[in-house]
Write a protein that holds these residues in place. Structure first.
Motif, mmCIF file in Angstrom:
data_model
loop_
_atom_site.group_PDB
_atom_site.id
_atom_site.type_symbol
_atom_site.label_atom_id
_atom_site.label_comp_id
_atom_site.label_asym_id
_atom_site.label_seq_id
_atom_site.Cartn_x
_atom_site.Cartn_y
_atom_site.Cartn_z
ATOM 1 N N SER A 3 -4.240 -10.537 14.339
ATOM 2 C CA SER A 3 -2.995 -10.016 14.248
ATOM 3 C C SER A 3 -2.851 -9.541 12.690
ATOM 4 C CB SER A 3 -1.787 -11.010 14.438
ATOM 5 O OG SER A 3 -1.741 -12.064 13.781
ATOM 6 N N LYS A 4 -2.237 -8.361 12.931
ATOM 7 C CA LYS A 4 -1.884 -7.757 11.465
ATOM 8 C C LYS A 4 -0.573 -8.216 10.941
ATOM 9 C CE LYS A 4 -4.487 -3.587 12.736
ATOM 10 N NZ LYS A 4 -4.407 -2.265 12.976
ATOM 11 N N PRO A 5 -0.525 -8.296 9.705
ATOM 12 C CA PRO A 5 0.759 -8.782 9.163
ATOM 13 C C PRO A 5 1.875 -7.986 9.399
ATOM 14 C CG PRO A 5 -0.842 -8.317 7.409
ATOM 15 C CD PRO A 5 -1.623 -8.116 8.884
ATOM 16 N N ARG A 6 1.689 -6.640 9.112
ATOM 17 C CA ARG A 6 2.916 -5.873 9.195
ATOM 18 C C ARG A 6 2.550 -4.825 10.519
ATOM 19 N NH1 ARG A 6 3.473 -3.208 3.521
ATOM 20 N NH2 ARG A 6 1.185 -3.828 3.216
ATOM 21 N N ALA A 7 2.510 -5.451 11.584
ATOM 22 C CA ALA A 7 2.366 -4.546 12.691
ATOM 23 C C ALA A 7 3.390 -3.575 13.026
ATOM 24 C CB ALA A 7 1.820 -5.415 13.892
ATOM 25 N N ASN A 8 4.618 -3.952 12.654
ATOM 26 C CA ASN A 8 5.814 -3.222 13.149
ATOM 27 C C ASN A 8 5.980 -1.893 12.353
ATOM 28 O OD1 ASN A 8 6.339 -4.342 10.842
ATOM 29 N ND2 ASN A 8 8.319 -5.246 11.703
ATOM 30 N N SER A 9 5.445 -1.858 11.128
ATOM 31 C CA SER A 9 5.492 -0.806 10.057
ATOM 32 C C SER A 9 4.375 0.308 10.777
ATOM 33 C CB SER A 9 5.372 -0.841 8.971
ATOM 34 O OG SER A 9 4.368 -1.617 8.339
ATOM 35 N N SER A 10 4.436 1.438 10.554
ATOM 36 C CA SER A 10 3.529 2.609 10.995
ATOM 37 C C SER A 10 2.449 2.671 9.628
ATOM 38 C CB SER A 10 4.054 3.855 11.311
ATOM 39 O OG SER A 10 4.594 4.525 10.020
ATOM 40 N N PHE A 11 1.237 3.176 10.126
ATOM 41 C CA PHE A 11 0.323 3.368 9.135
ATOM 42 C C PHE A 11 0.729 4.217 8.063
ATOM 43 C CE2 PHE A 11 -3.385 6.309 7.811
ATOM 44 C CZ PHE A 11 -4.008 5.115 7.403
ATOM 45 N N MET A 12 1.496 5.364 8.236
ATOM 46 C CA MET A 12 1.997 6.076 7.382
ATOM 47 C C MET A 12 2.954 5.435 6.487
ATOM 48 S SD MET A 12 0.150 8.806 7.328
ATOM 49 C CE MET A 12 0.969 9.749 6.073
ATOM 50 N N ASN B 202 2.451 5.153 2.572
ATOM 51 C CA ASN B 202 3.514 5.674 1.559
ATOM 52 C C ASN B 202 3.873 4.351 0.463
ATOM 53 O OD1 ASN B 202 3.801 8.457 2.399
ATOM 54 N ND2 ASN B 202 5.144 7.780 4.017
ATOM 55 N N GLU B 203 3.903 3.401 0.984
ATOM 56 C CA GLU B 203 4.256 2.135 0.221
ATOM 57 C C GLU B 203 3.212 2.074 -0.739
ATOM 58 O OE1 GLU B 203 4.961 -1.171 2.655
ATOM 59 O OE2 GLU B 203 6.563 -0.138 3.710
ATOM 60 N N ARG B 204 1.925 2.146 -0.434
ATOM 61 C CA ARG B 204 1.023 1.752 -1.288
ATOM 62 C C ARG B 204 0.884 3.044 -2.665
ATOM 63 N NH1 ARG B 204 -4.487 0.705 1.590
ATOM 64 N NH2 ARG B 204 -5.354 0.787 -0.349
ATOM 65 N N TRP B 205 1.276 4.254 -1.891
ATOM 66 C CA TRP B 205 1.360 5.277 -2.920
ATOM 67 C C TRP B 205 2.303 5.010 -3.982
ATOM 68 C CZ3 TRP B 205 -1.527 9.139 -4.509
ATOM 69 C CH2 TRP B 205 -1.150 10.308 -5.168
#
Length: 123
Positions: free
Chosen positions: A100-109, A113-116
């Motif tokens: 499972s992904k840790p932040r599956a509820n947030s979208s890829f974009m 954007n958070e990383r950027w």
């Protein structure tokens, strides 16, 4: 204008993510409902029989036969395009489940954007 190294890495990561998600979308069941080839064949046969009855009804001027032919055609189309309930899949054991992904509820974009923002903010 060539892409910078950071932009190229981000583009490669986005492409990998998109390819992985596209494969998931293609292989994912649609609520267990799929089109049945048997229903498509039966629906096609009903459409052809209904078309024949419609032609006979029009050529002999028997409106009842034409209307029945039309209803049979309509039923054939509905039968052909209605998905059927597929077989229920056996539940996977814990070792076969994908991680499972840790932040599956947030979208890829959103994650991009958070990383950027983190990179631009220096934090």
């Amino acid at each position: 204008m060539p892409l910078s190294e950071q932009e190229q890495r981000l583009l490669d990561e986005m492409e990998r993510h998109l390819m992985r998600n596209d494969a998931d979308v293609v292989s994912a069941p649609r609520d267990g409902r799929t089109l049945s080839y048997r229903n498509i064949v039966y629906g096609t046969i009903l459409v052809l029989v209904g078309l024949g009855a419609l032609v006979v009804g029009v050529s002999t001027q028997l409106i009842v036969v034409g209307v029945i032919g039309f209803v049979v055609m309509l039923g054939g189309v509905v039968l052909a395009v209605t998905p059927t309930r597929g077989l229920a899949r056996a539940p996977m054991d814990a070792s076969a489940r994908p991680a499972s992904k840790p932040r599956a509820n947030s979208s890829f974009m959103d994650r991009m954007n958070e990383r950027w923002d983190r990179r631009q903010g220096g934090s």
